[in-house]
Design an enzyme around this catalytic site. Structure first.
Site, PDB file in Angstrom:
ATOM      1  N   ARG A  55       7.213   2.897   0.720  1.00 27.95           N
ATOM      2  CA  ARG A  55       8.514   2.305   0.465  1.00 27.95           C
ATOM      3  C   ARG A  55       8.465   0.883  -0.076  1.00 27.95           C
ATOM      4  O   ARG A  55       9.078   0.563  -1.091  1.00 27.95           O
ATOM      5  CB  ARG A  55       9.340   2.241   1.760  1.00 27.95           C
ATOM      6  N   THR A  56       7.726   0.023   0.628  1.00 31.39           N
ATOM      7  CA  THR A  56       7.772  -1.397   0.286  1.00 31.39           C
ATOM      8  C   THR A  56       7.209  -1.649  -1.120  1.00 31.39           C
ATOM      9  O   THR A  56       7.775  -2.407  -1.905  1.00 31.39           O
ATOM     10  CB  THR A  56       7.000  -2.216   1.344  1.00 31.39           C
ATOM     11  N   LYS A  83     -15.676  -4.477  -3.747  1.00 32.57           N
ATOM     12  CA  LYS A  83     -17.008  -5.064  -3.962  1.00 32.57           C
ATOM     13  C   LYS A  83     -17.174  -6.327  -3.115  1.00 32.57           C
ATOM     14  O   LYS A  83     -18.126  -7.085  -3.288  1.00 32.57           O
ATOM     15  CB  LYS A  83     -17.203  -5.418  -5.438  1.00 32.57           C
ATOM     16  N   ARG A 105       0.898  -7.704   0.659  1.00 29.79           N
ATOM     17  CA  ARG A 105       0.786  -6.995   1.941  1.00 29.79           C
ATOM     18  C   ARG A 105      -0.690  -7.025   2.319  1.00 29.79           C
ATOM     19  O   ARG A 105      -1.551  -6.701   1.502  1.00 29.79           O
ATOM     20  CB  ARG A 105       1.266  -5.558   1.827  1.00 29.79           C
ATOM     21  N   HIS A 133       7.407  -9.313   8.409  1.00 32.23           N
ATOM     22  CA  HIS A 133       7.822  -8.493   7.267  1.00 32.23           C
ATOM     23  C   HIS A 133       9.261  -8.920   6.928  1.00 32.23           C
ATOM     24  O   HIS A 133      10.210  -8.181   7.154  1.00 32.23           O
ATOM     25  CB  HIS A 133       7.758  -7.018   7.692  1.00 32.23           C
TER      26      HIS A 133
HETATM   27  C1  NCD Z   1       6.798  -0.859   8.277  1.00 35.41           C
HETATM   28  C2  NCD Z   1       5.575  -1.686   7.995  1.00 35.41           C
HETATM   29  O1  NCD Z   1       4.758  -1.353   7.146  1.00 35.41           O
HETATM   30  O2  NCD Z   1       5.489  -2.707   8.630  1.00 35.41           O
HETATM   31  N1  NCD Z   1       7.188  -0.017   7.262  1.00 35.41           N
HETATM   32  C3  NCD Z   1       7.837  -0.507   6.163  1.00 35.41           C
HETATM   33  O3  NCD Z   1       7.493  -1.511   5.585  1.00 35.41           O
HETATM   34  N2  NCD Z   1       8.922   0.168   5.750  1.00 35.41           N
HETATM   35  C4  NCD Z   1       6.783  -0.254   9.610  1.00 35.41           C
HETATM   36  C5  NCD Z   1       5.675   0.677   9.990  1.00 35.41           C
HETATM   37  O4  NCD Z   1       4.619   0.735   9.375  1.00 35.41           O
HETATM   38  O5  NCD Z   1       5.876   1.363  10.988  1.00 35.41           O
END
Ligand code: NCD
Length: 307
Positions: A55-56, A83, A105, A133
């Site tokens: 999703r993100t 590497k 991320r 997040h």
């Molecule tokens: C979350 C995450 O990656 O922190 N998901 C997201 O970004 N939609 C929550 C999760 O991984 O449970």
């Protein structure tokens, strides 16, 4: 306007509200036939993903493209990271390419903070370890506000694996800034012991989901993050779901207007029953759509757009 979005604590009430209002304008665009704005034409947005994401990552990519930015997607798999290249050297490469914004991320908490000291562009935290997040918190706040009309005074229960959840941490910070009342609910092993004292003054903790539901305007279910668990935090999946899973009978304890949220990905049948996830109270699909609008607003404002 702030330059980086590393933590939900970077946002005061005024800035957060401006982002939510701008997200509303971006959402109006999604209903049009041509969904694109020329605002970020000629600007470069790099998506730097060291951890899995569906999703993100897609959401940030869609957001940047709808604003006409050039988008570079970098995933650690298949790059020189495998590497052994360090985050710093990768950052210097991005810097040399002239990235205006880097969306990162990373499995290490604090990675976005380090990155911000190495690049000139804006850094946006798309999830760092178990830390934060912030854009998830923004899209969640946006969803609550659009469904329930306000945030101030709302009772929000955040339920489940709080210990490993960057979503929970960012939500607690942002919701408190915006005047909502948050209760963390879960087994004692999954709620950090110092959480109430350390995080926010008005924050409440409960180990009993059934007693919290009748007063909740919002229930946010969290995924049980087994990939981050080295020890066992509860006796069995069945036991967890019996005490802390949201199933249909439990959902009926909620007030009529209350909504059910989940950031995804879900463990259907564990923290949330399929009939709850797919019910009309559930905002799960809406959250994904709102994610694009919220991230458009963040990119737009951080890269110099006006309200
Ligand atoms: C979350 C995450 O990656 O922190 N998901 C997201 O970004 N939609 C929550 C999760 O991984 O449970």
């Amino acid at each position: 306007m702030i330059k980086h979005l590393r933590s939900a604590a970077d946002l005061d009430a005024e800035t957060a509200t401006l982002i939510l209002d701008t997200a509303g304008e971006m959402a109006a665009l999604a209903g049009r036939e041509v969904k694109k704005l020329p605002t970020l034409r000629g600007r470069t947005v790099v998506n730097l993903f060291y951890e899995d994401s569906t999703r993100t990552r897609i959401s940030f990519e869609a957001a940047a493209k709808r604003l006409s930015a050039d988008v570079i997607n970098f995933s650690a798999k298949g790059s020189s990271v495998s590497k052994g290249e360090s985050l710093k050297d990768t950052a210097l490469t991005l810097q040399a390419m002239g990235a205006d914004a880097v969306v990162i991320r990373h499995p290490a908490s604090g990675a976005p903070h380090r990155l911000a000291s190495w690049v000139d562009g804006s850094v946006i935290n798309a999830g760092d370890g178990t830390h934060e997040h912030p854009t998830q918190a923004l899209l969640d706040a946006y969803t609550m506000r659009s469904r329930l009309g306000r945030l101030d005074g709302l009772n929000v229960a955040i339920v489940g694996d709080v210990l490993h959840s960057r979503v929970a941490r960012s939500n607690v910070l942002l919701l408190s800034t915006l005047g909502a009342r948050v209760t963390l609910v879960g087994p004692p092993t999954l709620i950090p012991i110092d959480v109430a004292a350390a995080l926010q003054p008005g924050l409440k903790v409960s180990y009993d989901l059934d007693s919290v539901l009748p007063d909740a305007d919002v229930v946010m279910m969290l995924r049980v993050q087994t990939e981050r668990m080295q020890d066992s935090y509860f006796p069995s999946a069945r036991e967890y779901s019996r005490r802390y899973g949201l199933d249909a009978p439990r959902m009926r304890k909620l007030p009529e207007h209350a909504i059910v949220m989940h950031p995804g990905p879900m463990n259907r049948g564990m923290e949330i029953a399929p009939e709850v996830a797919d019910s009309s109270r559930s905002t799960i699909v809406e959250q994904v759509a709102n994610g694009v609008s919220a991230r458009m607003a963040v990119l737009y404002l951080l890269l110099g757009g006006k309200a």
